[in-house]
Structures are given as C-alpha cells and as structure tokens.
Design an enzyme around this catalytic site. Structure first.
Site: not given
Ligand code: NAD
Length: 514
Positions: A162, A164, A188, A296, A396
């Site tokens: 998930a 943040f 996670k 998002c 974005e």
């Molecule tokens: P993120 O990708 O940084 O993190 C999401 C999850 O992935 C976390 O649990 C993190 O530990 C893990 N993660 C982060 N970087 C990683 C990597 N390089 N390799 C593997 N795992 C990794 O995202 P965020 O900053 O927590 O959330 C914001 C993003 O989520 C924005 O781009 C937003 O648009 C998107 N989002 C999309 C939706 C949707 O339904 N389309 C909904 C909510 C958020």
C-alpha cells in the site's frame, strides 16, 4: 513521542514507540536491527518507528497465512460474512480514533481522514454481500443428463502493498475482498503510515478473524521483493507510484503471480464556457488542493475551453482563500505534504514550470504556518499558460498545484487528454448533456465525472483507472475485485437418467452434441 488521544493503545494500536508486526494472531516486536522513523508531517517530529522485518519474520508471516488457509477457505461463506458484518460495525465505532491516527502520521485534515476511513469502510460493507458476489454459473442439460457448473474459489495466500496517501482506505480495498472470498492475506503498509492498518488489524481480530488469516509485515524494497518472489503467494495487489508499480507488476508476473497495480495519474478537469461557474470553480479548487493534492484522483490539471479562460482570476481568488494548517487544527482545508523530500520535489516542479514559461499566478512555496514552522507545508499554487511539453504537465506533481492549460474547442481538449499517457480520472464541467455525452464517450480515461470532480466509484462498481495508471486485468473491488481474488473451477457431471450404473463403457471422446 506523543499520542493523538489519551486512550491506552498498548495492545497494538499506534502510535507506539515501535510498530509491531502482526504474525499468527500476535502483535510482536521485530528482532530487526533496521528501523525507519515515522514523522508527523506537520512538525517533522519523530512519533514512532517501523521495523524492516527480517527474512525469518517475513517467512513466519507467509507460513502463518499458508497454515490458516485451509481452515479459512473451508469456513462457510456465511461464517466469513458474519465476521465482516461485525468488522464493519467495529470500524464505524472507531472511525474517529482511526482518523486521528491518520492525521497524526499522514498529515491530512481530520475531516479528510474520516473520509479515508469511510471510503474503506464502504468496501468492507460491500464485502458483506459475498453471498451474491461469489456465485458461480450453472447450465443444466448441456447435453443429455449432463450438467455444468462453475465455482468461484479462493486462490490461497494473497498479498497487498500500500501507499502512504490513504492509510486506511487502500488496505481496506485489499484484504477484506480477498479474505471474504476465502483467501488469507499478507499486508505490507506504507512504511510512512503503518498506524491505521495496525489499528484495523486489531479490530479485525476483535471481529473474530482467526489467527493467521491476516498477517502484517513492514519494510521497504526487501519486503516488496520478498512478496514478489515468494512461491506461496499467489496474487499481489499494489497501489502506489509508477516506478514501484511497474517493477512489482513485472517481477510478480514473471514469478507466475496475478498482479493488479493501481498507479500514478494526471487528472484533467475540462471546463466548458456553459458550465455552472460557481459550482465549477468551487469543485475545481476543492479537487485540486484538497488533501494537499496527495490523491491519485486529485484534479491537478484544468483545461479551460474558450470563454471559460476568463474565469482564471476568480479561480485564483478562491484558491487563495483556502486555509493551510496542521490537519488537526479547526478550519484547516489542507495540511502538509508527507515529507521534506516531497515538499522539495513539488517546489522543484513549480520552479521548473516557471523556467519553462508557465505563469505562476499563485505561489504557495514560502507559506509559513504559525506554530508549525517545521512542517512540510506548501500552499495552493496555480501555474497557468502551461503547455503539454512542460515538465510540470508531464509529471505527476502530487502536491497542491493546479496546472492550467487552454483549448479552443472541446475536440482540442479531448485530444489533449487522450495524448496524456495516464488514464486514472477526468471530469467535464458543462450544462450541455450532448457535450457531456460526447466527452465521456470519446475520452480514453477509465473514470469520468460529469460535473463530478473526483469520480471514484463506490464499491459495487470497481476502481477502473486505465492506460499508464493501471497494470493488470482485473481492477480493485466490486465484481472485478472478486474476479481478481478467485479462480474458477468447472465441474461437468453426468448422471444417466436410466440407471446409476453404466452398463457399457463410453470409449469415444464426448462431443457434447448428443
Ligand atoms: P510508492 O510507490 O513510493 O510506495 C508504495 C509502496 O511501494 C510502499 O509500500 C513502498 O514501500 C513501496 N515502494 C516504494 N518504492 C518502491 C520501489 N522502488 N520498489 C519497490 N517498492 C517500492 O508510492 P507512495 O509515494 O506511497 O504513493 C503515492 C503514489 O501512489 C502516487 O503516484 C499516487 O498517484 C499513487 N496512488 C495511486 C492510486 C490509484 O488507485 N491509482 C491510489 C493512491 C495512490
């Protein structure tokens, strides 16, 4: 360390100095030597820490899911439904407490945090309709004395990763739908906001979920790789950035897992000159800057068509009136960004817009919030005269920044939206039904609002972001969610009418034709 309420959360619920793992029905302290600090975004004070779970802890969590699977999948659908009926009530009873925790760790306003829990709760309520959602199909007499039926059966151990920005809603998109279908689940959460999920896990246990059916690990890349690679995990639900989502989709799929990945967005609001001006400007401002743009589905891009371009000064005036403050302060319209790095990134993209020729009509970069001088605040910001080749349009931003483009006609606006790679959401503002119909029909975006700025479907539908905003086949929640978390088993039975005993063996392949 400070807690958001005076209640004793010592059993499990954060904030505690250290976030526990949830393994085999127990909230346990990790034995790791690696910890990540959790900060209150309004102050940047460390409020708790979260472990990077060790490999043996993660193995124990999957083993617990695997061990619990048989009994859970054999538990009657009605009994599983009862647990979720109790669960939805417990979430309702604790909604305010969970929301305080979200504001404390994530920064959003309390009202918005309540919305975060509420939209997740709706998925739990929907999961309670499992008895009709999980129905298979039947066809009697497909040939003489032969019937066919399909069952929808769980996959086994599923996992969720998930982001943040919705600490409650997005985990609740995942494990309730998966588990009501009979799967066990490994979550996670985002390492930046684990508290709400830990609270939700305790409530789930209180609702009667058997030990091992839900396990929770914490961490970053290693935990993600572990999930992508573990042979006992059958499916992965991911929500987050494109960078992580593309990687997880590719790595998980390569390992033979089902993966659904909801990712980033650039959502356009197309404003027609015949729109209801008052409503449209209010909706634009709310949808662009609410949650500090960290949604998002934030409406981060406006396309003003024709005469609607004259509304820009009023749009700026309304944005100026929004109140920026710590999320728990009365009257706050938007809170801080999640981290100093996020603030730096957003400010950099604003600057890049200016350098590439956009007009900065409202600049929120130097905002000072009294009493919260160390917080990650950015005020509402508007960049106008933006062109599709500018960085601030292509990326974005994920902050309280509205980029404004202009179009002469509806057709030009549609072309612009369809040329953008993302397909999460869009909205058109108009009082003309034909214009609305044409836009929603021709625009290549998965979720379209007509005078609805943030068209997130309720859970009896599915969340249908498309193109670069989604990887996978079946979407989150609704019927699609049930499809994602189940597999079909087809049973073809022949019971001869004349006799239960076959008198002569059939040696030819059945043709179904007679
Ligand atoms: P993120 O990708 O940084 O993190 C999401 C999850 O992935 C976390 O649990 C993190 O530990 C893990 N993660 C982060 N970087 C990683 C990597 N390089 N390799 C593997 N795992 C990794 O995202 P965020 O900053 O927590 O959330 C914001 C993003 O989520 C924005 O781009 C937003 O648009 C998107 N989002 C999309 C939706 C949707 O339904 N389309 C909904 C909510 C958020």
């Amino acid at each position: 360390m400070c807690a958001p309420s005076g209640k004793d959360h010592s059993l499990c619920c954060l904030p505690q100095p250290t976030t526990k793992l949830f393994i085999d029905g127990k909230f346990v302290e990790s034995k790791t030597t690696e910890w990540i600090d959790i900060h209150n975004p309004a102050t940047n004070e460390v409020v708790a820490r979260v472990p990077k779970a060790t490999t043996s802890e993660m193995e124990a969590a999957v083993a617990s899911c695997k061990k619990a699977f048989w009994n859970w999948s054999e538990t009657s659908v009605l009994s599983r439904q009862q647990i979720f009926l109790r669960y939805q009530q417990l979430i309702k009873d604790n909604l305010k407490e969970i929301s305080k925790l979200i504001t404390f760790e994530q920064g959003k306003t309390l009202a918005d945090a309540e919305g975060d829990v509420f939209r997740g709760l709706q998925v739990v309520e929907h999961a309670c309709s499992v008895t009709s959602l999980i129905l298979g199909e039947t066809m009697p007499s497909i040939t003489k004395d032969m019937d066919t039926c399909t069952y929808r059966l769980p996959l086994g151990v599923c996992a969720g990763i998930a982001p943040f920005n919705f600490p409650a809603m997005i985990p609740l998109w995942m494990f309730p739908m998966a588990m009501v279908c009979g799967n066990t689940f490994l979550m996670k959460p985002s390492e930046r906001v684990p508290g709400a999920l830990m609270f939700l896990a305790k409530l789930f246990q209180d609702a009667g979920a058997p030990d091992g059916t839900l396990n929770i690990i914490h961490g970053q890349h290693e935990a993600v790789n572990f999930i992508c690679d573990h042979p006992d995990i059958r499916a992965i639900s991911f929500v987050g950035s494109n960078q992580a989502g593309e990687y997880i989709y590719e790595r998980g799929s390569r390992n033979g897992k089902r993966v659904q990945a909801n990712m980033g967005a650039k959502n356009h609001g197309v404003v027609m000159p015949d729109a209801n001006k008052e409503n449209t400007l209010n909706q634009l401002v709310g949808a662009a800057f609410g949650a500090a743009g960290q949604r998002c589905m934030a409406l981060s891009t406006a396309i003003l068509v024709g005469e609607a371009q004259k509304w820009l000064p009023e749009l700026v005036e309304r944005a100026k009136n929004l109140r920026v403050n710590a999320g728990d302060q009365p009257g706050a319209d938007l809170g801080p960004l999640i981290s100093p790095q996020a603030k730096e990134r957003v400010c950099h993209l604003i600057q890049k817009g200016v350098e590439e020729g956009a007009s900065l009509l409202l600049d929120g970069r130097n905002i000072k919030v009294k009493g919260y001088e160390n917080g990650n605040f950015v005020g509402p910001t508007i960049l106008a005269n933006v062109k599709p080749n500018m960085t601030c349009y292509k990326e974005e931003i994920f902050g309280p920044v509205l980029v404004v483009l202009e179009a002469d006609t509806l057709d030009d606006a549609i072309e612009m939206v369809n040329n953008n790679p993302y397909g999460n959401g869009t909205a058109i503002f108009t009082t003309n039904g034909a214009t609305a119909r044409k836009y929603s029909h021709l625009v290549d975006v998965g979720q379209v609002g007509v005078n609805v700025p943030i068209p997130v479907p309720l859970p009896m539908f599915s969340f249908t972001g498309s193109r670069a905003s989604f990887r996978g086949d079946a979407n989150f929640y609704g019927k699609q969610g049930v499809q994602f978390y189940t597999q079909l088993k087809t049973i073809i039975s022949q019971w001869k009418e004349e006799d239960a005993t076959v008198t002569k063996p059939a040696v030819v392949m059945p043709t179904m034709g007679n």
